[in-house]
Each structure stands twice: as C-alpha cells, then as structure tokens.
Design an enzyme around this catalytic site. Sequence first.
Site, PDB file in Angstrom:
ATOM      1  N   ASP A   1     -17.063 -53.238  62.178  1.00 39.76           N
ATOM      2  CA  ASP A   1     -17.056 -54.589  61.609  1.00 39.76           C
ATOM      3  C   ASP A   1     -15.670 -55.217  61.731  1.00 39.76           C
ATOM      4  O   ASP A   1     -14.700 -54.701  61.175  1.00 39.76           O
ATOM      5  CB  ASP A   1     -17.467 -54.522  60.132  1.00 39.76           C
TER       6      ASP A   1
ATOM      7  N   HIS B   1     -21.230 -55.010  59.718  1.00 38.67           N
ATOM      8  CA  HIS B   1     -20.969 -55.911  58.607  1.00 38.67           C
ATOM      9  C   HIS B   1     -22.060 -55.829  57.540  1.00 38.67           C
ATOM     10  O   HIS B   1     -23.233 -56.077  57.818  1.00 38.67           O
ATOM     11  CB  HIS B   1     -20.885 -57.336  59.167  1.00 38.67           C
TER      12      HIS B   1
ATOM     13  N   SER C   1     -19.242 -59.726  52.222  1.00 38.66           N
ATOM     14  CA  SER C   1     -18.511 -60.716  53.007  1.00 38.66           C
ATOM     15  C   SER C   1     -17.735 -61.644  52.061  1.00 38.66           C
ATOM     16  O   SER C   1     -17.103 -61.167  51.131  1.00 38.66           O
ATOM     17  CB  SER C   1     -19.467 -61.476  53.921  1.00 38.66           C
TER      18      SER C   1
END
Length: 541
Positions: free
Chosen positions: A474, A502, A174
């Site tokens: 995602d 994710h 991320s």
Amino acid sequence: MRLSSPRCLVLLLVWNSTGAGRILGRIKARVRNVSLQEATEPLRRVEEGRIHQQLDHLDRLDVSTFPQRFFVNEAFWRRADGPVFLYIGGEGPISESSVLAGHHVVMAEELGALLVALEHRFYGDSINPDGLKTENLSDLNSQQALADLAVFHQHISQKFNLSRRNTWISFGGSYAGALSAWFRGKVPAASGLRSSMTVYVQEDASSSPHLPLLPFALLRCSFVFLQFPHLVYAAVASSAPVRAKLDFSAYSRVVASSLANEAVGGSGKCLAAVREAFAAAQVLMGGNASRVAADFGCCQMPKNLEDQMELMQNLADIVTGTVQYNEAGGLMSINELCVVMTNTSEAMAEETRPYNRLVKLAHIYRSSSEEPCLDVSHEKTVTALMDTAVYLGRTAERQWTYQTCNEFGFYQTCEEASCPFSGLVTLRSQTELCRMLFGISQHSLPERVAFTNTYYGGDDAHTHRVLYVNGGVDPWKELSVVRRRAEGGREAQTVFIEDTAHCADMMSQRATDRRSLRAARQEIEEHVVGWLKMAAQEIMV
C-alpha cells in the site's frame, strides 16, 4: 475470538481512500461494491437517520446547521451491556453496507455490538444545497469533522441510554483512519501551538470525572484545539495517512516496488515494461497525438499539454489503482496486470511491445467499467470541479480537492527518476487547481500542510491506545505509522501485513485471503478484546 467481559464498545470505523484521479475513484467504488455484496444481514435491520449538526462548532453565534446522515444496526447488540462499533465516513458517501459488511461487523457479531455509522460532513447526503460554494467550504475540515463525531457520540448515547459501562473504541481506514487516530489525540503541552484554549466534550461528569465540563460551542479565537480522547477508549487506524505531505512522490516509488514484488505476482520485467510503455506513450504523443488518442480510445484528441497530462494521469491511475487495491476486488490484481504487461504470446511481434500492452490494459479498464471512451479533456475536468450543485449521486471530487488544498496535500507527483509513469504529472500542474477552484495560493500550501502536521503531530501523532494497521504494498503506508512501538511496555501499536494492500484488513474474510492478512485480523481482534478487558478492570477500580 474470545469474548471480553460485558462492556459496551464503539468502533469508529472509517473506510475510504485518498485518491488522485477519476479512474482511481472508480476503482475504489468497485472495491466498495464488493464489500456491499458481502453483506449478509438483511437491510430491514438497518435504521437510517439524520442529526442536525452545527456548521461551525467553534462559533456559538452561528446557528447554521446541516443534516448529517447516519446508519444503525442493532441486530447483534446485547442491549444491556454489549459493545457499540461506530463506522466513520471519509471522503465519500456511506451506505447500509457500513453497518452490514466488513471485519468490524464480524467482530460486532462476536462481541454483541451495536453498529453505528456517521457520514462525513459535505459528502454524500450530509450537505446543504449551497454547501459546495467556495465561500461555504471553510466549514469543511478535519477539525470540524472530529467535532461532528463528538456530537454524534452524545446523540447515540442519549438515544440508546448508554452509560459509563459503554466503552467506545474507534476504527477507521485511509483518511477516516486518520480521523479515528486523531479522535484519540491530544495536543502536547509543549506544542508551539498551545497558545489557545482546548475544548472537551463530555456527556456527564461521572463518565470522565478528571476532565473539565466546558460548553461545546465557544467563541472563535486564533485557533481552538478540539480534543476528545475520553470519548473513545481506543482506536484502530487502518492505512491511515496521519502525516500530511504536499509532494507525495513516495506514492509512485511504492507502486514501482510493488510492481516488481514477486510475492504478489510482480517482477522486474513487469516494472520495466510499465516504465517503457509510459515513456513510449509520451514520446508518441509529442509527434502523433491523434494516433495516441485512437489507440487508447480517448473521447477527445489531447489538444494541449493539460489534456496530455490528463491522459497520462488516467493511464497511471489504472496501474496505481490496481496496486493500491490489489486482491481486494478492484479492476485486477498486480499479478493479472503483470501478465498483460509481459505477455509475449501474441502472434505479431508488434503486439508484444510494452506500449501495445498498455493500450490493451486501457481497453480492459474501459470494457470492465463500461466506458465508451477515455475522457482526457482537462477543461471538462475543471468545469466539473467548479460545479457547486448538490444532487443525488454527484462525485466527491470538488470537496476532496478542497481538503487536499486546505489541509493535506497528498499530491501524487511523478517528477523523480524512480517514477515509472509520465513526468507531465507535476506538483505545479496539480496544485494549480487550488488557485483556479478556490482562490488558494500555491505559495500558501506548504504552510497549510505544516499546520496540519503541527496540529496533529504527523507520524509522531500525540495518541494513546491507537493501533495502526498497514499493508506492505500500500503506497499510503509512507504517511502512516509503521514503526513497532510499545505503550508502557504492554502492547504494540502497529500491525504490518506483508504483501497486502490498502485497508485490506477492514474487509470480511474471504477464502482467497493471504495467511498474513488472516493473522492480522486475528491480531486486531485480540487488541479489541484486550482493550475491553482493560476498560472493564478500570471501571471496577
């Protein structure tokens, strides 16, 4: 996994997620707790420490520091020549699980790696008592975070007497995945920003003889490029949003397509039900807000448009959080959500309406999170974001909101017809917080986001030996690198995992993992082993 030639590897692994609201943050925390429960190594093997970092790495006249927390796990390390994996913290606290659980820990055991983790500045325990005051937040940005990593690299190298044989490889997920990629980045000579100096950090000339040895802290000029590609040999960037985006409307488009994806338990019927439920809730709120408040178990009755927006954002977070963390241990899976939203087995026809299904979904969330009611007071949200006190267990919303205002945007809006949620969630309503909290003008946001993309290169980032890993369901894949490319015709730079969510590749393997996810982890391992072999060969030349 086949082991590489004896080398020392460091994986910079960052796993946090960029999220919009409080509910999404709580779902993320549930996923993180699943990871902690998977830890198999005893906590006694973990050492916790602090390093005193400069608040401003670019100003040698400013000697102010802050304590930055890190963790070390030596359980698997082949001390003479084993690899080292570094886990970078993102927009939240880190814990012992950073060096105890996850795919990087599995690889560390196989490769005899030293595991180290560094918490991001201004998050968790890595902050001064007055650090959250608006005038002090200027030191919170991605460039300073990269400089922190360089200093930490030096600290670990000295602490464990690492040598030229110790190859560092960075991993991240991320926002921290973007940091992992940027740590391997260079500003190209042709860049329009290439008008000021570049700072390199280097422990000894023998490790990278082709780079100039420069003092780390330099006087600030118009802007300084901090570049450290020589500190890590390669990087893995999972679900990494390397392209800043002010109006991230594509987020809801991917959520919508994922809700309709039959391969993960979605359907067109499910998406239609979600869309109809949100439309009905918004219409009903316009004429009977008290009923809506009672139906969804709100702590307060939405008394104005801002409160209504807060409620609709919270309800959307339940759905988007489910999609973003599908099958990763969050609230529920897409399949389970769609079962709720399309259930027609209730005895009374009234209960089969999509609006009532959404009400049930909210009750499931509150029951599982043990929340007595759903907080929808926008005033309360703003008050919490204005709180500058530093205390144990405080949330990271103020810090991350500042970073979105100052660098990234990432505002998940719902102003397009394709969005299945409420049109109340607009770019203006979200960016208004930048002015209220930090005095950052809404008009300045496009320029700030543009600078970030020019500085790092956006989704055409100026990186080498970086593996970008993304999942098909995602939403953050839209801001990452998903095009398959080759570096010098030798190795692909991307891994795309159909029907996964994710940062799913960063978790330890589970019996319920999809075949595509298992294959992706194997591909990542092959890249890591291959990099180690390449690094070993380069040293022998």
